[in-house]
Design a protein around this motif. Structure first.
Motif, PDB file in Angstrom:
ATOM      1  N   UNK A  17       0.835  -1.212   0.000  1.00 52.46           N
ATOM      2  CA  UNK A  17       0.000   0.000   0.000  1.00 52.46           C
ATOM      3  C   UNK A  17       0.864   1.254   0.000  1.00 52.46           C
ATOM      4  N   UNK A  18       1.988   1.211   0.721  1.00 50.75           N
ATOM      5  CA  UNK A  18       2.882   2.376   0.758  1.00 50.75           C
ATOM      6  C   UNK A  18       3.465   2.653  -0.620  1.00 50.75           C
ATOM      7  N   UNK A  19       3.790   1.607  -1.369  1.00 51.30           N
ATOM      8  CA  UNK A  19       4.342   1.803  -2.713  1.00 51.30           C
ATOM      9  C   UNK A  19       3.305   2.409  -3.647  1.00 51.30           C
ATOM     10  N   UNK A  20       2.067   1.986  -3.509  1.00 50.20           N
ATOM     11  CA  UNK A  20       1.009   2.573  -4.353  1.00 50.20           C
ATOM     12  C   UNK A  20       0.872   4.065  -4.073  1.00 50.20           C
ATOM     13  N   UNK A  21       0.922   4.436  -2.799  1.00 48.07           N
ATOM     14  CA  UNK A  21       0.855   5.857  -2.465  1.00 48.07           C
ATOM     15  C   UNK A  21       2.075   6.596  -2.996  1.00 48.07           C
ATOM     16  N   UNK A  22       3.228   5.939  -2.977  1.00 52.83           N
ATOM     17  CA  UNK A  22       4.443   6.567  -3.493  1.00 52.83           C
ATOM     18  C   UNK A  22       4.319   6.854  -4.981  1.00 52.83           C
ATOM     19  N   UNK A  23       3.718   5.923  -5.728  1.00 53.05           N
ATOM     20  CA  UNK A  23       3.541   6.135  -7.165  1.00 53.05           C
ATOM     21  C   UNK A  23       2.634   7.335  -7.420  1.00 53.05           C
ATOM     22  N   UNK A  24       1.601   7.485  -6.611  1.00 55.26           N
ATOM     23  CA  UNK A  24       0.721   8.649  -6.746  1.00 55.26           C
ATOM     24  C   UNK A  24       1.447   9.929  -6.365  1.00 55.26           C
ATOM     25  N   UNK A  25       2.257   9.854  -5.315  1.00 55.88           N
ATOM     26  CA  UNK A  25       2.985  11.046  -4.867  1.00 55.88           C
ATOM     27  C   UNK A  25       4.010  11.488  -5.903  1.00 55.88           C
ATOM     28  N   UNK A  26       4.615  10.546  -6.603  1.00 55.75           N
ATOM     29  CA  UNK A  26       5.593  10.913  -7.630  1.00 55.75           C
ATOM     30  C   UNK A  26       4.942  11.724  -8.738  1.00 55.75           C
ATOM     31  N   UNK A  27       3.725  11.370  -9.079  1.00 52.59           N
ATOM     32  CA  UNK A  27       3.012  12.115 -10.117  1.00 52.59           C
ATOM     33  C   UNK A  27       2.657  13.522  -9.661  1.00 52.59           C
ATOM     34  N   UNK A  28       2.521  13.694  -8.348  1.00 50.85           N
ATOM     35  CA  UNK A  28       2.120  14.995  -7.799  1.00 50.85           C
ATOM     36  C   UNK A  28       3.286  15.743  -7.167  1.00 50.85           C
ATOM     37  N   UNK A  29       4.510  15.336  -7.469  1.00 50.62           N
ATOM     38  CA  UNK A  29       5.683  15.970  -6.865  1.00 50.62           C
ATOM     39  C   UNK A  29       5.747  17.453  -7.224  1.00 50.62           C
ATOM     40  N   UNK A  30       6.239  18.286  -6.304  1.00 50.28           N
ATOM     41  CA  UNK A  30       6.344  19.728  -6.586  1.00 50.28           C
ATOM     42  C   UNK A  30       7.192  20.009  -7.818  1.00 50.28           C
ATOM     43  N   UNK A  31       6.838  21.035  -8.550  1.00 54.64           N
ATOM     44  CA  UNK A  31       7.612  21.421  -9.727  1.00 54.64           C
ATOM     45  C   UNK A  31       9.071  21.675  -9.348  1.00 54.64           C
ATOM     46  N   UNK A  32       9.962  21.111 -10.131  1.00 54.85           N
ATOM     47  CA  UNK A  32      11.384  21.346  -9.919  1.00 54.85           C
ATOM     48  C   UNK A  32      12.018  20.493  -8.847  1.00 54.85           C
ATOM     49  N   UNK A  33      11.234  19.621  -8.202  1.00 53.21           N
ATOM     50  CA  UNK A  33      11.799  18.834  -7.111  1.00 53.21           C
ATOM     51  C   UNK A  33      12.590  17.640  -7.618  1.00 53.21           C
TER      52      UNK A  33
END
Length: 307
Positions: A17-33
């Motif tokens: 479940x943590x990896x699934x959330x990580x995949x979503x977070x990568x798509x929403x990462x701050x610009x330039x991060x």
């Protein structure tokens, strides 16, 4: 052997479940991060975080995204010129990482620094120019499992649109769920020595698997790039000893290990990251069989803070 109920084991089970959330977070990462294609990047951390840095560095280069080096924070070459630095630190308080980021910012204030941590309000988080907080993957146990693999899943997911050549992280999560219910090999449970082998990005996973058994169970473990095992270390193969593969066995290794009476395991079905889940489970099982507490290993604390 049934899956146990230790704190570390519960955190191991939280990984899909943590990896699934990580995949979503990568798509929403701050610009330039996140590192941009073509940038020369250095990745750093300590212990487990360094091994995840090694895996990511190999993945990024294999994806054609640019030169990527990984260093332990205590041995980072500050004098080198990188276009971005990525630091992984679960606690955000590890002294070597905090000191390194401060030194990098002082020496090259124009270089962006990304910190992956479970707590952004810490020295590491505050020293970075960009901070991604993976607080849902934080842990109470000393031994790292879910945070480290979630940080790698986040960085790996960010490479997927660039063609990393790997299945999506969500597929790795499915494989990990399968690995959580798979019986552990009897030969691995009964062994007195374990050697983990990997190549490319899975060499970092091999190092991490070996560390888990050392930390949780005080086991005699080693890890090598797969082909390097033939250049000396193969001499320790023998009865009661296991060679655990994270990728295909190099030519001649299977025959030599088996002729010496050793056991050869793997590579596990599915994604190599799911194979690491099996190794984490093995560490907990061996620790408990030896009467050790895998949640509180000897001589270790959750973060190394120097005075």
């Amino acid at each position: 052997m049934p899956f146990d109920s230790s704190l570390t084991a519960a955190e191991i089970a939280a990984q899909p479940d943590a990896w699934r959330r990580a995949a979503e977070a990568a798509l929403a990462a701050p610009d330039g991060a996140l590192p941009r294609p073509g940038e020369r990047v250095a990745v750093t951390g300590c212990g487990t975080s360094w091994f995840m840095a090694l895996a990511y560095a190999a993945l990024r280069e294999a994806a054609g995204q640019g030169e990527t080096d990984a260093f332990p924070a205590s041995a980072f070459p500050v004098s080198r010129t990188y276009e971005r630095v990525v630091a992984i630190s679960r606690s955000g308080t590890t002294t070597e990482v905090a000191r390194l980021l401060t030194a990098v910012r002082a020496a090259r204030p124009d270089v962006p620094v990304l910190a992956l941590t479970a707590d952004g309000a810490t020295p590491v988080g505050q020293a970075a120019t960009h901070t991604v907080v993976l607080d849902w993957a934080d842990e109470r146990s000393v031994v790292q499992t879910v945070f480290a693999t979630t940080a790698l899943a986040f960085l790996r997911a960010a490479l997927e649109p660039a063609g990393s050549g790997l299945p999506p992280v969500v597929d790795a999560a499915l494989d990990a769920e399968s690995a959580l219910g798979r019986p552990l090999p009897d030969s691995a449970l009964a062994a007195g020595q374990w050697t983990f082998l990997g190549s490319g990005w899975t060499y970092g996973l091999a190092l991490e698997a070996a560390l888990k058994l050392r930390e949780a169970a005080g086991g005699w473990t080693e890890a090598y790039p797969s082909m390097e095992y033939r250049h000396g270390p193969i001499a320790i193969a023998g009865r009661g000893r296991v060679v655990w593969l994270f990728d295909a066995a190099p030519e001649g290794v299977s025959e030599r290990v088996r002729s010496a009476g050793g056991s050869l395991l793997g590579p596990a079905e599915g994604d190599p990251l799911a194979g690491l889940v099996l190794a984490q489970r093995l560490a907990v099982a061996v620790a408990e069989a030896r009467g050790l507490d895998p949640d509180r290993p000897r001589g270790l604390t959750r973060s190394v803070i120097l005075r």
